[in-house]
Design a protein around this motif. Structure first.
Motif, PDB file in Angstrom:
ATOM      1  N   MET A   1     -13.531  -6.329  45.235  1.00  0.00           N
ATOM      2  CA  MET A   1     -12.751  -5.109  45.457  1.00  0.00           C
ATOM      3  C   MET A   1     -12.604  -4.869  46.960  1.00  0.00           C
ATOM      4  N   SER A   2     -11.405  -4.472  47.388  1.00  0.00           N
ATOM      5  CA  SER A   2     -11.136  -4.266  48.803  1.00  0.00           C
ATOM      6  C   SER A   2     -11.973  -3.126  49.367  1.00  0.00           C
ATOM      7  N   ARG A   3     -12.387  -3.296  50.617  1.00  0.00           N
ATOM      8  CA  ARG A   3     -13.089  -2.214  51.307  1.00  0.00           C
ATOM      9  C   ARG A   3     -12.082  -1.157  51.744  1.00  0.00           C
ATOM     10  N   LEU A   4     -12.502   0.092  51.700  1.00  0.00           N
ATOM     11  CA  LEU A   4     -11.653   1.197  52.138  1.00  0.00           C
ATOM     12  C   LEU A   4     -11.958   1.519  53.595  1.00  0.00           C
ATOM     13  N   VAL A   5     -10.921   1.606  54.402  1.00  0.00           N
ATOM     14  CA  VAL A   5     -11.055   1.997  55.801  1.00  0.00           C
ATOM     15  C   VAL A   5     -10.326   3.329  55.987  1.00  0.00           C
ATOM     16  N   ASP A 130      -9.036  -5.416  53.747  1.00  0.00           N
ATOM     17  CA  ASP A 130      -9.263  -3.973  53.851  1.00  0.00           C
ATOM     18  C   ASP A 130      -8.006  -3.190  53.498  1.00  0.00           C
ATOM     19  N   GLN A 131      -8.201  -2.064  52.842  1.00  0.00           N
ATOM     20  CA  GLN A 131      -7.124  -1.119  52.562  1.00  0.00           C
ATOM     21  C   GLN A 131      -7.325   0.087  53.487  1.00  0.00           C
ATOM     22  N   ALA A 184       5.933   1.951  59.673  1.00  0.00           N
ATOM     23  CA  ALA A 184       4.935   0.884  59.755  1.00  0.00           C
ATOM     24  C   ALA A 184       3.925   0.973  58.611  1.00  0.00           C
ATOM     25  N   TYR A 185       3.886   2.108  57.945  1.00  0.00           N
ATOM     26  CA  TYR A 185       2.994   2.273  56.787  1.00  0.00           C
ATOM     27  C   TYR A 185       3.652   1.703  55.537  1.00  0.00           C
ATOM     28  N   ASP A 186       2.836   1.475  54.529  1.00  0.00           N
ATOM     29  CA  ASP A 186       3.349   1.050  53.228  1.00  0.00           C
ATOM     30  C   ASP A 186       3.539   2.226  52.284  1.00  0.00           C
ATOM     31  N   LEU A 187       2.737   3.291  52.482  1.00  0.00           N
ATOM     32  CA  LEU A 187       2.818   4.465  51.617  1.00  0.00           C
ATOM     33  C   LEU A 187       2.626   5.712  52.467  1.00  0.00           C
ATOM     34  N   PHE A 453      -3.589   8.483  45.097  1.00  0.00           N
ATOM     35  CA  PHE A 453      -3.029   7.898  46.324  1.00  0.00           C
ATOM     36  C   PHE A 453      -3.475   6.450  46.488  1.00  0.00           C
ATOM     37  N   LEU A 454      -4.779   6.193  46.346  1.00  0.00           N
ATOM     38  CA  LEU A 454      -5.286   4.844  46.582  1.00  0.00           C
ATOM     39  C   LEU A 454      -4.792   3.856  45.525  1.00  0.00           C
ATOM     40  N   ASP A 455      -4.682   4.286  44.274  1.00  0.00           N
ATOM     41  CA  ASP A 455      -4.128   3.406  43.240  1.00  0.00           C
ATOM     42  C   ASP A 455      -2.673   3.064  43.532  1.00  0.00           C
ATOM     43  N   THR A 456      -1.913   4.059  43.994  1.00  0.00           N
ATOM     44  CA  THR A 456      -0.511   3.802  44.334  1.00  0.00           C
ATOM     45  C   THR A 456      -0.414   2.800  45.479  1.00  0.00           C
ATOM     46  N   LEU A 457      -1.239   2.974  46.501  1.00  0.00           N
ATOM     47  CA  LEU A 457      -1.227   2.053  47.636  1.00  0.00           C
ATOM     48  C   LEU A 457      -1.624   0.642  47.209  1.00  0.00           C
ATOM     49  N   ALA A 458      -2.650   0.525  46.380  1.00  0.00           N
ATOM     50  CA  ALA A 458      -3.138  -0.790  45.966  1.00  0.00           C
ATOM     51  C   ALA A 458      -2.123  -1.539  45.106  1.00  0.00           C
ATOM     52  N   ASN A 459      -1.300  -0.804  44.354  1.00  0.00           N
ATOM     53  CA  ASN A 459      -0.374  -1.429  43.405  1.00  0.00           C
ATOM     54  C   ASN A 459       1.041  -1.609  43.950  1.00  0.00           C
TER      55      ASN A 459
END
Length: 470
Positions: A1-5, A130-131, A184-187, A453-459
């Motif tokens: 699982m990705s680390r959260l930053v 990292d996310q 520059a962001y993805d979400l 938010f984090l699920d949306t970013l990850a997917n």
């Protein structure tokens, strides 16, 4: 699982009780995967390393499996980045107070310099998977700086304050560059649908962005997803606080002391966005227009100190002291003061008892990103005998909390009438409104906000691309 930053202006140890809402929100996710939390140390050094602005030293602390990394700022960087561009320009403009903006040349350069510093110090600490989640207006251009340095990680950004309409945004010095860096962001996450709509209108009118399906926008050779993610509170924790020894004692003491009164409560930072002078004038109007409230209604107004080295905050403190003194002098009796004004921070564990003892909660900002006091007031109520929330329609929370009594805080006369309605609302109506409000803040609590938010970013199916930060 990705680390959260996590990257934010300030860093808090999530293990400490006074860590704050962001630490509470992110603590659960950070503990699951391990995390890095990066930001300013809060320390100002009079001279940067080597005498060069933008070269602060790093500090590292371990909090369980969460690494807390902070960087010092020199005086020049702090004053230009934090006091200058972030809180002297972006804060007032994003809250529609163009008259309070300090547009001194050099602030924007300091803001750029500190964001570049953050990116330069953070980049060596990152892992490929990292996310990254960046928070708030202090760090809008951070992703663009990281991209320019070769970072290809998924990155999300959440704006905790309102997003203003296009013409107001256009008054910000260097606004074209600032808004470009958002791509520059993805979400991108906003507090409300209104904020999202303002962003959409801006990027279409100013950046000629293409609106793609599913909430995506295309401009500057980048595609970014944007959505509304209303931040919540930890409802269960607030209910537990109300039932602790401190919360229960506060409730009982206030009920006994004000057994012949009806309490109203306001809990705010002393900030010009909170509409506190307007609230005091409204309370005066309530006592004048509805004299049966004399010797009965008592407003407890907590106004926590905030940025007292800024002239605008000094001015509002002086105005509040004058207004409260005048109202108490004009209406007060030997055994009754209409307003109990407290200019200091009250311990969080005592607030639920204060909320529960109050018949009316006043949350009437002139503009607010969300306003979590409104949700805390709801969570602290006794469902069998709940108080009534009077809420500004200009708070982001108004989109969710439609069963509150919504007001225009600029309309003193009408708001006073609504407060009178709240003071005399029948029990059945109070229960019905409260049940609907409580269910909504439970459904969309702070954990829902973080997870969504984090699920949306990850997917997201959006491979990061490099972006020129200049």
């Amino acid at each position: 699982m990705s680390r959260l930053v996590i990257v934010s202006n300030r860093v808090a140890d999530p293990r400490k009780p006074a860590a704050g809402g962001l630490a509470v929100a992110l603590g659960e996710s950070m503990k699951k995967t391990g995390a890095l939390w990066f930001g300013w140390s809060g320390e100002i050094i009079e001279e940067a390393d080597g005498g060069v602005p933008g070269e602060g030293r790093l500090h590292t602390e371990q909090a369980g499996n969460i690494e807390l990394v902070t960087v010092d700022l020199c005086r020049e960087d702090h004053d230009a980045y934090y006091l200058g561009y972030a809180n002297g320009v972006l804060w007032p403009v994003f809250h529609y107070r163009l008259d309070l903006g300090n547009y001194e040349p050099g602030f924007a350069e300091g803001y750029r310099r500190v964001n570049e510093l953050f990116a330069r110090k953070l980049l060596p600490l990152l892992r490929p998977d990292d996310q990254i989640w960046v928070h708030d207006y202090h760090l809008i251009p951070l992703a663009a700086n990281l991209r320019a340095m070769g970072c290809r990680n998924r990155m999300g950004f959440f704006l905790h304050i309102p997003m203003p309409p296009p013409l107001i945004t256009a008054t910000i010095p260097h606004q074209e560059w600032l808004m470009r860096t958002l791509f520059a962001y993805d979400l991108l996450g906003f507090q409300s649908d209104a904020d999202l709509l303002n962003f959409s209108h801006y990027v279409q009118s100013e950046a000629h962005a293409d609106v793609l399906p599913d909430g995506r926008y295309r401009a500057f050779d980048r595609t970014v997803q944007a959505g509304a993610f209303p931040i919540g509170i930890d409802v269960d924790e607030l209910i537990r606080l109300a039932e602790t020894k401190e919360g229960s004692q506060m409730f009982k003491r206030l009920r006994e002391e004000y057994s012949r009164r009806q309490l109203l409560v306001g809990v705010d930072r002393l900030d010009y966005s909170k509409g506190l002078p307007q609230r005091m004038r409204t309370f005066r109007e309530l006592l004048t227009r509805f004299p049966e409230n004399k010797n009965s209604a008592t407003l407890i107004q907590i106004a926590s100190p905030s940025r007292e080295d800024v002239d605008a905050y000094t001015n509002i403190r002086t105005e509040m002291e004058h207004l409260c003194g005048a109202i108490n002098g004009d209406f007060g009796e030997l055994d009754w003061m209409p307003i109990r004004y407290i200019h200091r921070t009250v311990a969080r564990k005592r607030l639920p008892g204060l909320y529960r003892a109050s018949r009316v909660g006043l949350v009437t900002p002139l503009r607010d990103g969300m306003n979590l006091v409104a949700k805390e007031y709801i969570a602290a109520q006794d469902p069998e005998d709940p108080g009534v929330l009077v809420l500004s329609r200009f708070a982001g929370a108004a989109e969710q909390l439609k069963e509150a009594l919504l007001v225009n805080p600029y309309d003193i006369e009408h708001t006073a009438k609504v407060i009178q309605q709240a003071l005399h609302m029948p029990l059945d109506e109070r229960r019905t409104r409260h049940a609907a409000l409580l269910q909504r803040i439970k459904d969309q609590d702070i954990h829902w906000w973080c997870r969504t938010f984090l699920d949306t970013l990850a997917n997201l199916d959006l491979p990061p691309l490099l972006l020129d930060a200049k």
